[in-house]
Design an enzyme around this catalytic site. Structure first.
Site, PDB file in Angstrom:
ATOM      1  N   HIS A 133      17.901  -1.372 -11.888  1.00 11.44           N
ATOM      2  CA  HIS A 133      17.816  -2.057 -10.592  1.00 11.44           C
ATOM      3  C   HIS A 133      18.174  -1.093  -9.465  1.00 11.44           C
ATOM      4  CE1 HIS A 133      18.540  -5.696  -7.928  1.00 11.44           C
ATOM      5  NE2 HIS A 133      19.194  -4.749  -7.288  1.00 11.44           N
ATOM      6  N   GLU A 134      19.246  -0.370  -9.637  1.00 12.05           N
ATOM      7  CA  GLU A 134      19.686   0.586  -8.618  1.00 12.05           C
ATOM      8  C   GLU A 134      18.652   1.680  -8.391  1.00 12.05           C
ATOM      9  OE1 GLU A 134      22.030   0.283  -6.606  1.00 12.05           O
ATOM     10  OE2 GLU A 134      22.873  -1.498  -7.528  1.00 12.05           O
ATOM     11  N   HIS A 137      15.927   0.559  -6.157  1.00 13.76           N
ATOM     12  CA  HIS A 137      16.214   0.648  -4.719  1.00 13.76           C
ATOM     13  C   HIS A 137      15.922   2.052  -4.186  1.00 13.76           C
ATOM     14  CE1 HIS A 137      17.699  -3.292  -3.779  1.00 13.76           C
ATOM     15  NE2 HIS A 137      18.648  -3.254  -4.690  1.00 13.76           N
TER      16      HIS A 137
END
Length: 262
Positions: A133-134, A137
């Site tokens: 997820h990070e 980003h």
């Protein structure tokens, strides 16, 4: 970022000595908001963002206890991220902060930092879903945009304004203020959903449990409403519609599993 989990659920967890990290936050917090009046006077290029992002990560690494590969935390992260030197054109590097906060974040330069407390509550598959997820980003440019916003709201911009451009080497205080602004930045609802999707595809492509993403986010939802709420509140404030997102991730896992069985 997000509050750092800006970063995944973005994310999400890390630790060492509570006193040590609390002191770090206290010192940085005193600097917040020192340059709001100068924010509109400065512009910042992508090159400036890249340089300052790297300097900020170096600063954070120097001011937080790192669990290296000789520790259980560091060895675990190394094992899980083996071979992840680059994803979608972004070169990655990973470290564990041994501090008392549940969080994780990623900077635009590809630096991914995981807090040991986050590792304490997540299994391997769940942890990798957060890391994915990070990374999402970063790949989507969310982290770079968040850093730029942080710079324009920090004390660092005041020095840049007086100098007529982005400052070269930031002072200790200005760098600390920039770090605080960045780690407290938030992503939009659409950015979080897009990062969820990226994180889900990330773990599925690498053979991890497709249900890990929904499970990890649900753990954070549960913690945010329980006795550890103060620990996860910072990170969770940046994750809109968390329960809906967890449900959506479970639907994605159900669909993936159904397709695999056809």
């Amino acid at each position: 970022m997000k509050k750092i989990a800006s970063i995944l659920f973005t994310a999400v967890a890390m630790f060492v000595s509570a006193d040590s990290f609390a002191q770090f936050k206290l010192n940085m917090g005193k600097l917040a908001g020192a340059a709001a009046d100068a924010a509109t006077a400065v512009t910042i290029s992508d090159e400036d963002v890249a340089r300052l992002s790297k300097e900020s990560v170096d600063w954070m690494d120097a001011h937080n206890p790192i669990a290296d590969e000789t520790t259980e935390y560091g060895a675990r992260l190394k094992r899980l991220t083996e071979g992840l030197e680059e994803v979608d054109g972004v070169k990655l590097n990973f470290k564990v902060y041994h501090v008392v906060d549940v969080n994780a974040f990623a900077c635009g330069d590809g630096s991914v930092r995981v807090f040991s407390s986050l590792m304490d509550i997540m299994d391997d598959d769940e942890l990798m879903s957060i890391i994915g997820h990070e990374i999402g980003h970063v790949v989507h440019g969310d982290s770079k945009a968040a850093f730029k916003r942080a710079y324009l709201s920090s004390a660092a911009v005041k020095a840049a304004s007086s100098a007529g451009g982005v400052a070269g080497k930031l002072s200790e205080g200005a760098m600390g203020d920039l770090v605080v602004a960045f780690t407290e930045s938030q992503f939009s609802k659409s950015q979080e959903y897009d990062a969820d999707k990226y994180g889900f595809d990330f773990i599925v492509a690498r053979g991890f449990d497709p249900y890990a993403s929904s499970r990890a986010l649900q753990k954070l939802v549960d913690l945010a409403g329980g006795e550890k709420a103060s620990v996860v509140a910072k990170m969770f404030s940046s994750h809109p519609d968390s329960e809906k997102r967890a449900a959506k991730l479970k639907e994605m896992a159900d669909e993936h599993v159904a397709n695999q069985q056809k």
